[in-house]
Structures are given as structure tokens and as C-alpha cells.
Motif scaffolding. Structure first.
Motif, mmCIF file in Angstrom:
data_model
loop_
_atom_site.group_PDB
_atom_site.id
_atom_site.type_symbol
_atom_site.label_atom_id
_atom_site.label_comp_id
_atom_site.label_asym_id
_atom_site.label_seq_id
_atom_site.Cartn_x
_atom_site.Cartn_y
_atom_site.Cartn_z
ATOM 1 N N LYS A 138 -16.927 -22.144 -30.583
ATOM 2 C CA LYS A 138 -17.768 -20.887 -31.615
ATOM 3 C C LYS A 138 -19.174 -21.866 -31.752
ATOM 4 C CE LYS A 138 -15.989 -21.005 -36.143
ATOM 5 N NZ LYS A 138 -15.583 -20.247 -37.389
ATOM 6 N N GLU A 142 -18.708 -14.703 -25.328
ATOM 7 C CA GLU A 142 -18.608 -16.192 -25.574
ATOM 8 C C GLU A 142 -17.824 -15.838 -24.513
ATOM 9 O OE1 GLU A 142 -17.289 -18.211 -29.446
ATOM 10 O OE2 GLU A 142 -18.226 -16.712 -30.032
ATOM 11 N N CYS A 172 -22.388 -25.881 -37.357
ATOM 12 C CA CYS A 172 -22.252 -24.193 -36.399
ATOM 13 C C CYS A 172 -23.076 -23.378 -36.678
ATOM 14 C CB CYS A 172 -20.670 -23.244 -36.864
ATOM 15 S SG CYS A 172 -19.765 -23.874 -36.853
ATOM 16 N N LYS A 199 -20.950 -23.092 -28.237
ATOM 17 C CA LYS A 199 -21.297 -22.184 -27.345
ATOM 18 C C LYS A 199 -22.655 -22.848 -26.334
ATOM 19 C CE LYS A 199 -21.179 -19.015 -31.036
ATOM 20 N NZ LYS A 199 -21.561 -17.305 -31.251
ATOM 21 N N CYS A 200 -21.350 -23.908 -25.741
ATOM 22 C CA CYS A 200 -22.016 -24.755 -24.653
ATOM 23 C C CYS A 200 -21.495 -25.238 -23.637
ATOM 24 C CB CYS A 200 -22.802 -25.655 -25.316
ATOM 25 S SG CYS A 200 -23.519 -27.001 -24.151
ATOM 26 N N ARG A 218 -27.457 -23.017 -24.903
ATOM 27 C CA ARG A 218 -26.218 -22.259 -25.767
ATOM 28 C C ARG A 218 -26.318 -21.289 -25.892
ATOM 29 N NH1 ARG A 218 -24.496 -23.555 -31.494
ATOM 30 N NH2 ARG A 218 -24.401 -21.123 -30.876
ATOM 31 N N LEU A 219 -24.913 -20.174 -25.869
ATOM 32 C CA LEU A 219 -25.149 -18.772 -25.677
ATOM 33 C C LEU A 219 -25.042 -18.784 -27.457
ATOM 34 C CD1 LEU A 219 -23.922 -16.516 -23.790
ATOM 35 C CD2 LEU A 219 -21.980 -16.761 -24.790
ATOM 36 N N ASN A 220 -26.003 -17.368 -27.795
ATOM 37 C CA ASN A 220 -26.020 -16.784 -28.847
ATOM 38 C C ASN A 220 -25.942 -15.117 -28.854
ATOM 39 O OD1 ASN A 220 -27.268 -19.176 -30.502
ATOM 40 N ND2 ASN A 220 -29.012 -18.623 -29.196
ATOM 41 N N VAL A 255 -12.719 -18.522 -29.012
ATOM 42 C CA VAL A 255 -13.773 -18.635 -28.305
ATOM 43 C C VAL A 255 -13.509 -16.736 -30.073
ATOM 44 C CG1 VAL A 255 -14.343 -17.971 -26.679
ATOM 45 C CG2 VAL A 255 -13.210 -15.537 -27.715
#
Length: 378
Positions: free
Chosen positions: A43, A69, A351, A46-47, A374-376, A64
């Protein structure tokens, strides 16, 4: 790939890849010494590129905080995933889709109601979810106490109701409030022993409890031993931040995430250097405010990552940051930091700062930049 940090638009999140790699290896070495698996919490970053580096170093599975994620990293080939948030019944269909696709997803509960929702769903859909029971080892947030009779009730509901009672897990979040090695070692032992006692209570009731999963970055790095533990979880260690520096588990030159910013103005009579790194760039997190050293919105470095003595980002509006020196320092700010000067800000909470961006600019030891998405979202 961009040629150098000087070509980047600001504000932007910069990852020092060499520092990151050393941080990854440090935690992996600790897990190896303790004889446990390392299941990093992704978390923080997230990459994909960061997680790939953790797996390459020896991590086994990931943790996660969102099912989004889990979906993203499963699509990238990681199958062993722990969703470490108490399962909401409305999300069981998402979890089912992941398992049906071949993901070895483990879910978490800490209540009788949660356990019943999971087992009811299992019976309805012919699925056997693997489940951890979350243990409250330090009165920090969620979980059930190791000596609470409801622990055995939850375990029995899961085991007899059609789920797979995989084990117990905990997170000693109170460790973030400490700042000495002795205190960190003590809470690491509390985390280990409380989770271990929960496992023994379940086993003594004639129920299975194979896994004992513990971890936070401070306790993971401070634990003297992890007898009875099977896996270690930690997340922010990959970048570290100013909160972790105040806790005492990293030095400032180990912080791998910074925000590149540009000087856009001055208020000389106030000693203010105005930057384009407001709280939208840094996040609203003021985690060091309650610690022994309040670093404002971050410590200021030059573009090489070298700290500028006494200079902090002391306040922030949405798109404006205000940096100034400590009282008594005499600095000609307009001459030393003219408009257009680039600076890097070390954040309070990696974070939260990372979450402000769609991607990281990964800076390697040769000064070359690569874009790491990265994921959001959820």
C-alpha cells in the motif's frame, strides 16, 4: 526515460532507487535472520516496479489494503495475496472473482458477524475462502484480544462453516508512537506473544491455526526474535519517511521518497520561500506534529538530496508551500534561492505523499529518470 531530474515538471514524486534497494534488502535480511517469510505491504508504493524489486529480493507474497491492488498485482503475476482489511460482506463477490481466476487470496475478519457473512457466502457459492483472524495486540485499532472468548467463537464459525481457518495476524500500530530501541523491542515482543497466544488458544480448542503473521515497519526491524511466527509484514520501510526517522528506525539519508519542487516566490520580510509544493503535493499528513521533532510538511534538500540545514516546509496551502529557516538563521533567501530554484522535500508519511501522484520519477545512481506508474483508488 528522461535525461535528468532538471527536466522534470514540478511538483513530482521522486524515488531514489539506490536508497530504495538498500531499504528492501535491509528488511529482507531481517526476515531471513528471523527465519520467517516476508510478505511486504504494497500500500505504500502501489507500484509494479517496486513490488518486483521486493519479490526479486526474496519476498513471498504481498499484503494489500484494497481489492483493486489485489486485482492489479494478480494481473501482473503475483498470486499469493493477503487482503489485510476486515472483509466487508459487499466485497465478497470481488474476492470470489479473484479466487475463481486463480488468485490465492486470503481475507481477514475480526468479528462473529464478519465470520458468519463469510461462511454464509462460502456455502451459497461453493467456495472455501482462506481467512485470517485479526488480533488486537496493542489496543491500536481493530482485532480481537487473544484472551477474549469471542476469538474461539470466530474460529469455530469459520472452521465449521465452510471457510479455511488459515491463521491469525496482527499489526502493532502503536509502535509508531515510540522512539527508543528498548520500547520498540518491547512492543515487538508484545506483538509476537499476543498473536502467538491467540494461535495457541485456537489450537487448544481443537481448531487449526497454521499461520501467525505479524508486523509493522518499527516492530519488524526491532524484533529480537520471532519464535512461533511464520511471516512478517511491513510496508513503509521501502521508502521510509520522517515519522519513521522520529521513531528511530532509519536515518535521514535512508529516505527514498522526496517531492521535487520549484521556488515560485518570496516574502523576504518574513523569511519565506514560496514553492509549488502545497499540501496537494505533500499531503495533509502532519504525522511528526505529535512526535519529539515536528518537521512541518517536510525537510528541505537540494536537488542532490542533501539536507539544507534549518530549512523546513513549515506551512502549506493547496498549491503553495512556505519554507523558512529556523529563527536566528540569517539567509539572503532571494539570492540563495532565486525564483526557479529546484528543491526536494522529504515527506512526513511516504504512503500519504505517494498517494498524491499517478507515478513516481525513479532516479537511478547515474542520474537517469524512469517513469514508474502507481495505482490509486479502490
Amino acid at each position: 526515460m528522461t535525461s535528468s531530474i532538471d527536466s522534470l515538471d514540478t511538483p513530482v514524486a521522486v524515488v531514489d532507487v539506490s536508497r530504495m534497494q538498500r531499504n528492501i534488502q535491509r528488511m529482507q535480511n531481517q526476515a531471513n535472520r528471523q527465519g520467517v517469510r516476508l510478505r511486504p505491504h504494497v500500500k505504500t508504493t502501489k507500484c509494479e516496479q517496486v513490488v518486483a524489486a521486493q519479490v526479486k529480493a526474496g519476498a513471498q507474497g504481498i499484503t494489500v489494503s484494497t481489492l483493486k491492488e489485489a486485482q492489479a498485482f494478480f494481473a501482473q503475476g503475483i498470486t499469493d495475496i493477503l487482503y489485510a482489511v476486515a472483509m466487508a460482506p459487499t466485497k465478497l463477490n470481488q474476492a470470489l472473482a479473484l479466487r475463481r481466476a486463480g488468485c490465492s487470496l486470503t481475507i481477514v475478519t475480526d468479528s462473529v458477524a464478519g465470520a458468519r457473512a463469510i461462511t454464509d457466502f462460502c456455502r451459497t457459492h461453493g467456495e472455501r475462502f482462506e481467512v485470517f483472524i485479526e488480533i488486537d495486540s496493542d489496543h491500536h485499532r481493530s482485532g480481537v484480544r487473544s484472551d477474549d472468548p469471542v476469538l474461539i467463537e470466530i474460529a469455530r464459525i469459520l472452521h465449521e462453516g465452510g471457510a479455511v481457518l488459515k491463521g491469525v495476524m496482527t499489526h502493532a500500530g502503536e509502535s509508531y508512537k515510540l522512539n527508543t530501541l528498548e520500547a520498540l523491542q518491547e512492543i515487538a515482543e508484545i506483538e509476537r506473544s499476543e498473536c502467538g497466544m491467540a494461535a495457541e488458544a485456537i489450537r487448544s480448542a481443537g481448531l487449526p491455526c497454521q499461520e501467525v503473521s505479524v508486523g509493522s515497519t518499527p516492530t519488524a526491524l526491532s524484533a529480537v526474535h520471532l519464535d512461533g511466527v511464520t511471516e512478517l509484514r511491513a510496508g513503509v520501510y521501502v521508502f521510509f519517511d520522517l515519522v519513521m526517522h522520529n521513531v528511530g528506525v532509519c536515518q535521514l539519508d535512508e529516505l527514498a521518497l522526496s517531492v521535487l519542487t520549484t521556488v515560485i516566490g518570496h516574502q523576504p520580510e518574513k523569511g519565506w520561500i514560496i514553492t509549488d509544493s502545497g499540501w496537494m503535493a505533500m499531503s495533509r499528513d502532519r504525522g511528526t506534529q505529535s512526535q519529539q521533532c515536528d518537521f512541518g510538511y517536510g525537510l528541505v534538500c537540494d536537488t542532490e538530496g542533501k539536507l539544507i540545514d534549518g530549512l523546513q516546509l513549515r506551512s502549506a496551502n493547496q498549491e503553495h508551500g512556505v519554507a523558512s529557516f529556523e529563527e536566528g538563521q540569517q539567509v539572503e533567501i532571494e539570492q540563495q534561492f532565486p525564483i526557479g530554484t529546484r528543491l526536494r522535500i522529504l515527506p512526513n508519511h511516504a504512503c500519504a505523499t505517494g498517494a498524491q501522484y499517478q507515478a513516481y520519477e525513479a532516479l537511478d545512481e547515474n542520474g537517469e529518470i524512469s517513469l514508474w506508474p502507481r495505482l490509486n483508488g479502490w
